[in-house]
Every structure is written in C-alpha cells, then in structure tokens.
Design a protein around this motif. Structure first.
Motif, PDB file in Angstrom:
ATOM      1  N   HIS A   3      45.739  40.373  35.813  1.00 11.84           N
ATOM      2  CA  HIS A   3      44.785  40.100  36.882  1.00 11.84           C
ATOM      3  C   HIS A   3      43.415  39.861  36.265  1.00 11.84           C
ATOM      4  CE1 HIS A   3      47.557  41.159  40.065  1.00 11.84           C
ATOM      5  NE2 HIS A   3      47.884  42.240  39.394  1.00 11.84           N
ATOM      6  N   SER A   4      42.652  38.970  36.865  1.00 12.59           N
ATOM      7  CA  SER A   4      41.301  38.720  36.390  1.00 12.59           C
ATOM      8  C   SER A   4      40.405  39.878  36.804  1.00 12.59           C
ATOM      9  CB  SER A   4      40.765  37.420  36.987  1.00 12.59           C
ATOM     10  OG  SER A   4      40.522  37.584  38.380  1.00 12.59           O
ATOM     11  N   ALA A   5      39.257  39.975  36.165  1.00 10.75           N
ATOM     12  CA  ALA A   5      38.298  41.031  36.489  1.00 10.75           C
ATOM     13  C   ALA A   5      37.869  40.927  37.945  1.00 10.75           C
ATOM     14  CB  ALA A   5      37.091  40.944  35.568  1.00 10.75           C
ATOM     15  N   THR A   6      37.753  39.704  38.456  1.00 10.69           N
ATOM     16  CA  THR A   6      37.368  39.501  39.856  1.00 10.69           C
ATOM     17  C   THR A   6      38.439  40.030  40.795  1.00 10.69           C
ATOM     18  OG1 THR A   6      36.158  37.513  39.212  1.00 10.69           O
ATOM     19  CG2 THR A   6      36.658  37.761  41.546  1.00 10.69           C
ATOM     20  N   GLN A   7      39.709  39.767  40.476  1.00  7.70           N
ATOM     21  CA  GLN A   7      40.801  40.257  41.318  1.00  7.70           C
ATOM     22  C   GLN A   7      40.840  41.777  41.323  1.00  7.70           C
ATOM     23  OE1 GLN A   7      43.828  38.031  39.226  1.00  7.70           O
ATOM     24  NE2 GLN A   7      44.317  36.875  41.093  1.00  7.70           N
ATOM     25  N   LYS A   9      38.332  43.828  40.746  1.00 11.99           N
ATOM     26  CA  LYS A   9      37.162  44.301  41.484  1.00 11.99           C
ATOM     27  C   LYS A   9      37.415  44.208  42.988  1.00 11.99           C
ATOM     28  CE  LYS A   9      32.166  43.711  41.522  1.00 11.99           C
ATOM     29  NZ  LYS A   9      31.057  42.908  40.983  1.00 11.99           N
ATOM     30  N   ARG A  10      38.021  43.118  43.433  1.00 10.65           N
ATOM     31  CA  ARG A  10      38.316  42.926  44.853  1.00 10.65           C
ATOM     32  C   ARG A  10      39.314  43.982  45.340  1.00 10.65           C
ATOM     33  NH1 ARG A  10      40.506  37.590  45.220  1.00 10.65           N
ATOM     34  NH2 ARG A  10      38.478  36.964  44.430  1.00 10.65           N
ATOM     35  N   SER A  13      37.554  47.423  45.590  1.00 11.40           N
ATOM     36  CA  SER A  13      36.632  47.521  46.721  1.00 11.40           C
ATOM     37  C   SER A  13      37.359  47.548  48.058  1.00 11.40           C
ATOM     38  CB  SER A  13      35.619  46.372  46.693  1.00 11.40           C
ATOM     39  OG  SER A  13      36.267  45.138  46.920  1.00 11.40           O
TER      40      SER A  13
END
Length: 83
Positions: A3-7, A9-10, A13
């Motif tokens: 998973h990407s860092a953005t995924q 983080k999402r 959250s």
C-alpha cells in the motif's frame, strides 16, 4: 500487496484499523488449552493443477470460505494415516 503511504494514511484516519467498542470480548481458552497447545510451522505449498469430481468440489465450497484449505487438510490426514 503493498500500500502507498497515502493509502495507509487514509486507512488510519478512517478508523479501519481499530476494534469496535461494541465487539464482544472473546472467551478465554484457559490454561489447560495453552498447556497442550503446539505451534506448527506452515509447510511450503506447491501450486498444482488438479481435476476433481464436480460434486466433491461443490461439497467443499458449500461449507464456506477455505474450501481449498479443508481439501488440503483431508489429504494431509490421509498421508499421515498412511505413515
């Protein structure tokens, strides 16, 4: 799958990584269970193409997810019984 860092983080959250406060507490397995428990390291799996009778496959599938794992367990029990 990575998973990407953005995924990640999402997901964090969104609270998807948290246990619900409404989830029931699991019953303790007890000291007797753990005194007899043994850790079995998974064996290396080999991928094969296998032709099986349709009714056999449907019977395992009808019992829910994990039908291939259950088929493997039946074969493992047979092999162990032959030793």
């Amino acid at each position: 799958m990575r998973h990407s860092a953005t995924q990640i983080k999402r997901l964090r959250s969104s609270g998807a990584d948290k246990t619900s406060a409404k989830a029931p507490e699991a019953e303790s397995l007890g000291a007797e269970f753990w005194s007899k428990a043994r850790v079995v390291m998974p064996r290396v799996k080999t991928s094969v193409h296998l032709r099986l009778d349709s009714d056999v496959v449907e019977w395992f599938r009808a019992n829910g997810k994990g039908h291939l794992t259950r088929m493997n367990a039946v074969l493992r029990a047979y092999v162990d019984a032959q030793k």
